[in-house]
Write an enzyme that holds these catalytic residues in place. Structure first.
Site, short mmCIF file in Angstrom:
data_model
loop_
_atom_site.label_atom_id
_atom_site.label_comp_id
_atom_site.label_asym_id
_atom_site.label_seq_id
_atom_site.Cartn_x
_atom_site.Cartn_y
_atom_site.Cartn_z
N HIS A 1 0.74 -1.23 -0.03
CA HIS A 1 -0.14 0.08 0.11
C HIS A 1 0.95 1.12 0.13
CE1 HIS A 1 -3.35 2.62 1.07
NE2 HIS A 1 -2.44 3.26 1.67
N ASP B 1 -15.67 1.28 6.86
CA ASP B 1 -14.62 2.35 6.23
C ASP B 1 -15.15 3.35 5.34
OD1 ASP B 1 -11.96 3.34 6.00
OD2 ASP B 1 -11.95 2.57 3.64
N ARG C 1 -15.63 11.49 7.32
CA ARG C 1 -14.42 12.17 7.62
C ARG C 1 -14.22 13.37 6.65
NH1 ARG C 1 -10.15 7.55 7.48
NH2 ARG C 1 -8.62 9.30 7.54
N SER D 1 -8.47 2.70 8.77
CA SER D 1 -8.94 2.98 7.37
C SER D 1 -8.06 1.97 6.49
CB SER D 1 -9.18 4.02 6.98
OG SER D 1 -9.19 4.33 5.55
N LYS E 1 -8.59 -2.66 5.54
CA LYS E 1 -8.80 -3.26 4.29
C LYS E 1 -7.68 -4.13 3.86
CE LYS E 1 -9.35 1.08 2.97
NZ LYS E 1 -9.29 2.61 2.57
N1 URA Z 1 -6.20 5.88 2.41
C1 URA Z 1 -7.08 5.20 2.92
O1 URA Z 1 -7.82 4.11 2.79
N2 URA Z 1 -7.71 5.81 4.01
C2 URA Z 1 -7.42 6.81 4.53
O2 URA Z 1 -7.64 7.42 5.69
C3 URA Z 1 -5.96 7.42 3.96
C4 URA Z 1 -5.65 6.98 2.81
#
Ligand code: URA
Length: 472
Positions: A97, A176, A183, A198, A202
């Site tokens: 990521h 999320d 947010r 967040s 995932k």
């Molecule tokens: N990427 C995400 O999936 N969530 C965040 O809060 C920031 C970046």
């Protein structure tokens, strides 16, 4: 007082959301049950939007300790499905990521390179928003590529190819989506625990064997300073390792675009150069190190260095390129296009191409990624809101690199665009992105400035984390 029934007939906790908000507002740590209650109340619609907004702001202002962050992540994972893979893949499932950058096409070369090394890569990626690009947008510059693959299709592609790059499925961490949208409109995006939960929820829902995070810092990154990036990296790595996934984070600089190309189709071509064993050094270096660490973490290489050597081999012998082509074909690209795709393929052209000239003789000190990306976005390469339509062919090629001696009047950037035409103020913004020095410029050997591990020593890391996973 609200009560909720928990699937599986578990204990039912009763809390008033207002009391949970007050507790966080006053700087106290929330219990596991309170966090679980909030996530479940969010999913059942029992929590009002105003309450969630207030709680997110309380978290943004008061923070969360590592245990709360871990619990929030775990509860967010439990809000949806987790991906299930065959038992024999339990040490092969890897992903990466990135916190987002400009010209970042590492995933396009990395996923097939790892697949060519025997890994399974269920890469779930996103679209670009603001000045940072998105892997799915880049891939969609290949005609008919489909990022929409359900878990059964992902399993099939991983079986036959070894890697897929897909969009988020709606059953994975639905909490999320709710929290993220909230947010976005409550000025609580930049909260360390909320970002951690967040991202990591995932990744945990992907059921991975190992994970690498590329946490960027610099003018074109989410974190402007290296300290901020390290802080986020520690939080992410601690959650990953605590949830049984060997996880490390690279801290990488994001002042200058990665490679020489920015813009979706141009970046695919540059990724293809990397998959052909060529391409810019900074891109190749990131692919080798990111892949090397992952192969070491999942136990397929004795060290990061050995892992990087394996990645270099599959880039030079064509097997990573073959995996990339097979992945495209499996994700909807016509076989004749997928099978012949190379860095000399034309992936769409624009009606206008313009080169800007170096204003004075000297050494290139910096090529600022952020203003370049912002101008390209305005020209249609990216989006400012999720519904914006993008033009995949809009982009820029950097004709010089940092540290290079350049002569006044020589071209340094080539812009590919359609209407709206490039404005004088945009030309000026681009020209200001180039810094020329009279002195020789310092060129760091790599964009990687640090590597963040969890508690144990580097030498013991992969094995130790794997052991913990087996025991738990
Ligand atoms: N990427 C995400 O999936 N969530 C965040 O809060 C920031 C970046």
């Amino acid at each position: 007082m609200s009560s909720i029934s928990v699937p599986g007939g578990e204990d039912v906790f009763q809390f008033r959301i207002a009391d949970v908000i007050a507790k966080k507002r006053d700087g106290l740590a929330l219990s596991e049950q309170e966090i679980r209650h909030v996530v479940k109340a969010t999913m059942t619609g029992q929590a009002q939007d105003s309450q969630l907004g207030a709680l997110l702001m309380a978290v943004r202002l008061q923070g969360m300790n590592p245990e709360e962050t871990l619990t929030l992540t775990r509860e967010m994972v439990a809000s949806g499905c987790v991906l299930k893979w065959p038992e024999e893949w339990s040490a092969l499932l890897v992903d990466k990521h990135s916190t987002g950058g400009v010209g970042d096409k590492v995933s396009l070369a990395l996923a097939p390179a790892l697949a060519a090394c025997g890994c399974k890569v269920p890469m779930i990626s996103g679209r670009g928003l603001g000045h940072t690009g998105g892997t799915l947008d880049k891939l969609e510059s290949v005609p008919s590529f489909s990022s929409q693959q359900n878990p059964e299709q992902m399993l099939e592609i991983l079986n036959s190819v070894g890697c897929c790059i897909v969009g988020q499925s709606k059953n994975l961490v639905p909490a999320d989506k709710i929290f993220y949208e909230m947010r976005d409109v409550t000025a609580t995006v930049d909260s360390l625990p909320l970002i951690t939960a967040s991202i990591m929820s995932k990744k945990v829902a992907e059921s991975l064997s190992a994970l690498i995070l590329d946490v960027k810092f610099g003018e074109a990154a989410q974190s402007s300073t290296i300290e901020e990036a390290k802080h986020l990296a520690h939080s992410l790595v601690n959650v990953g390792v605590s949830l049984g996934i060997p996880t490390i984070a690279l801290i990488t600089n994001m002042d200058t675009p990665i490679g020489r190309c920015v813009g979706n189709s141009l970046e695919v071509i540059e990724a293809l150069q990397c998959l052909e064993g060529q391409g810019p050094d900074d891109l190749r270096d990131l692919v080798l190190h990111t892949g090397g660490y992952l192969l070491w973490l999942c136990g397929r290489a004795g060290s990061e260095k050995q892992g990087a050597e394996k990645i270099a081999k599959v880039l030079s012998d064509g097997s990573a390129l073959q995996c990339f082509r097979k992945m495209l074909e499996a994700q909807g690209v016509k076989p004749d296009i997928a099978r012949s795709l190379s860095s000399s393929t034309k992936l769409g052209e624009t009606s206008h191409i313009e080169e800007l000239k170096v204003p004075k003789t000297g050494t290139v000190e910096l090529i600022r990624a952020r203003p370049i990306a912002e101008v390209l976005n305005a020209l249609g390469a990216g989006r400012n809101k999720a519904t914006d339509v993008i033009n995949h062919s809009v982009g820029a090629q950097l004709l010089v690199r940092v540290g290079q001696h350049v002569e006044e009047g020589s071209p340094w950037i080539r812009i590919h665009y359609e209407k709206p035409l490039l404005q004088d103020r945009q030309r000026q913004t681009l020209q200001n992105a180039l810094s020329i020095s009279a002195q020789p410029a310092f060129i760091p050997a790599s964009l990687i400035r640090d590597v963040i591990y969890a508690q144990c020593k580097k030498e013991e890391y992969g094995a130790s984390v794997r052991r913990e996973r087996e025991i738990s």
